[in-house]
Write a protein that holds these residues in place. Structure first.
Motif, PDB file in Angstrom:
ATOM      1  N   ASN A  26       2.297  -4.837   0.407  1.00 46.00           N
ATOM      2  CA  ASN A  26       2.720  -3.441   0.270  1.00 46.00           C
ATOM      3  C   ASN A  26       2.801  -2.794   1.656  1.00 46.00           C
ATOM      4  OD1 ASN A  26       3.264  -0.827  -0.454  1.00 46.00           O
ATOM      5  ND2 ASN A  26       1.654  -0.693  -1.995  1.00 46.00           N
ATOM      6  N   ARG A  27       3.795  -3.197   2.393  1.00 43.30           N
ATOM      7  CA  ARG A  27       3.965  -2.756   3.778  1.00 43.30           C
ATOM      8  C   ARG A  27       4.065  -1.236   3.896  1.00 43.30           C
ATOM      9  NH1 ARG A  27       7.342  -1.717   8.104  1.00 43.30           N
ATOM     10  NH2 ARG A  27       6.825  -2.870   9.982  1.00 43.30           N
ATOM     11  N   ASN A  28       4.792  -0.588   2.997  1.00 43.11           N
ATOM     12  CA  ASN A  28       4.923   0.872   3.081  1.00 43.11           C
ATOM     13  C   ASN A  28       3.561   1.557   3.017  1.00 43.11           C
ATOM     14  OD1 ASN A  28       7.697   0.745   3.294  1.00 43.11           O
ATOM     15  ND2 ASN A  28       8.062   1.131   1.127  1.00 43.11           N
ATOM     16  N   SER A  29       2.686   1.043   2.175  1.00 45.80           N
ATOM     17  CA  SER A  29       1.371   1.656   2.018  1.00 45.80           C
ATOM     18  C   SER A  29       0.514   1.470   3.264  1.00 45.80           C
ATOM     19  CB  SER A  29       0.663   1.074   0.793  1.00 45.80           C
ATOM     20  OG  SER A  29      -0.568   1.720   0.590  1.00 45.80           O
ATOM     21  N   TRP A  30       0.428   0.244   3.766  1.00 50.15           N
ATOM     22  CA  TRP A  30      -0.434   0.066   4.934  1.00 50.15           C
ATOM     23  C   TRP A  30       0.156   0.674   6.195  1.00 50.15           C
ATOM     24  CZ3 TRP A  30       1.582  -3.286   8.575  1.00 50.15           C
ATOM     25  CH2 TRP A  30       2.270  -4.422   8.162  1.00 50.15           C
ATOM     26  N   ARG A  31       1.459   0.788   6.267  1.00 51.28           N
ATOM     27  CA  ARG A  31       2.064   1.489   7.413  1.00 51.28           C
ATOM     28  C   ARG A  31       1.751   2.987   7.354  1.00 51.28           C
ATOM     29  NH1 ARG A  31       2.837   1.001  11.694  1.00 51.28           N
ATOM     30  NH2 ARG A  31       4.860   1.940  11.938  1.00 51.28           N
ATOM     31  N   ALA A  32       1.710   3.560   6.148  1.00 57.23           N
ATOM     32  CA  ALA A  32       1.336   4.971   6.013  1.00 57.23           C
ATOM     33  C   ALA A  32      -0.092   5.189   6.516  1.00 57.23           C
ATOM     34  CB  ALA A  32       1.474   5.427   4.563  1.00 57.23           C
ATOM     35  N   LEU A  33      -0.978   4.272   6.195  1.00 60.21           N
ATOM     36  CA  LEU A  33      -2.356   4.374   6.698  1.00 60.21           C
ATOM     37  C   LEU A  33      -2.383   4.308   8.226  1.00 60.21           C
ATOM     38  CD1 LEU A  33      -4.110   2.061   4.110  1.00 60.21           C
ATOM     39  CD2 LEU A  33      -4.604   4.499   4.431  1.00 60.21           C
ATOM     40  N   GLU A  34      -1.642   3.377   8.786  1.00 56.64           N
ATOM     41  CA  GLU A  34      -1.611   3.248  10.248  1.00 56.64           C
ATOM     42  C   GLU A  34      -1.079   4.520  10.897  1.00 56.64           C
ATOM     43  OE1 GLU A  34       0.640  -0.339  10.880  1.00 56.64           O
ATOM     44  OE2 GLU A  34      -1.106  -1.623  10.476  1.00 56.64           O
ATOM     45  N   ARG A  35      -0.028   5.086  10.338  1.00 56.58           N
ATOM     46  CA  ARG A  35       0.531   6.319  10.899  1.00 56.58           C
ATOM     47  C   ARG A  35      -0.440   7.489  10.758  1.00 56.58           C
ATOM     48  NH1 ARG A  35       5.168   4.016   8.508  1.00 56.58           N
ATOM     49  NH2 ARG A  35       4.955   5.359   6.693  1.00 56.58           N
ATOM     50  N   ALA A  36      -1.355   7.408   9.778  1.00 57.58           N
ATOM     51  CA  ALA A  36      -2.366   8.456   9.587  1.00 57.58           C
ATOM     52  C   ALA A  36      -3.596   8.221  10.465  1.00 57.58           C
ATOM     53  CB  ALA A  36      -2.766   8.536   8.115  1.00 57.58           C
ATOM     54  N   GLY A  37      -3.570   7.171  11.285  1.00 63.49           N
ATOM     55  CA  GLY A  37      -4.666   6.937  12.228  1.00 63.49           C
ATOM     56  C   GLY A  37      -5.645   5.851  11.840  1.00 63.49           C
TER      57      GLY A  37
END
Length: 181
Positions: free
Chosen positions: A140-151
């Motif tokens: 689920n790349r979209n989900s873990w990328r959202a976490l990364e963008r949130a810090g």
């Protein structure tokens, strides 16, 4: 610019949650039953305050757009054990799980904004929380990328039971520590 706020999920929101859970972009990862009994089973205790987990609707300009859940890991010993098998879990850590339910709000960075806003809410409302964790299916790349963008930073990877049985058990565990005062 849109205004983002949260409010606790109520029973009146159950039809909306069922609709969102049936949307293909949510159903793919959450694999949740959407009949009224299933929504009641999985969200009723939290809505009534009988469970320590808290479910929040994300509101964009006062219109529902997504769901985010927060829970203290110590309130869920089996989940705590699963996380602890993969990474260090500080006492008092909180976990989050989330989705953007409204199709018209996907692909706009709203997931990242929702996660960041909930983390800020956690730091304020739960001052003893040292860290926020999230586990995401590796696919689920979209989900873990959202976490990364949130810090958040990836601190572990390993097998966890996926919500959708078609997924590989490989999960990434992300962590965000409370900023130093």
């Amino acid at each position: 610019m849109s205004t983002l706020t949260f409010r606790r999920v109520t029973r009146d929101d159950f039809p909306l949650l069922a609709q969102w859970l049936a949307n293909p972009h949510v159903e793919r990862w959450w694999n949740h039953e959407t009949d009224p009994a299933a929504v009641e089973r999985d969200f009723g205790a939290s809505a009534d305050g009988r469970e320590p987990s808290e479910d929040f609707l994300l509101l964009v300009d006062e219109q529902p757009a997504g769901l985010i859940q927060r829970s203290r890991l110590t309130d869920y010993p089996e989940e705590l054990e699963t996380f602890a098998e993969l990474t260090d879990v500080p006492d008092g850590a909180v976990i989050v799980d989330y989705f953007i339910g409204a199709t018209e709000h996907t692909g706009q960075g709203l997931g990242t904004a929702m996660i960041a806003a909930m983390v800020a809410k956690i730091w304020t409302e739960l001052p003893a929380t040292p860290a926020v964790l999230a586990a995401v299916v590796a696919a689920n790349r979209n989900s873990w990328r959202a976490l990364e963008r949130a810090g958040f930073r990836r601190v572990a990877e390993g097998p966890m039971e996926p919500d959708n049985p078609v997924d590989d058990p490989l999960h990434y565990v992300y962590r965000l520590d409370r900023p130093a005062a």
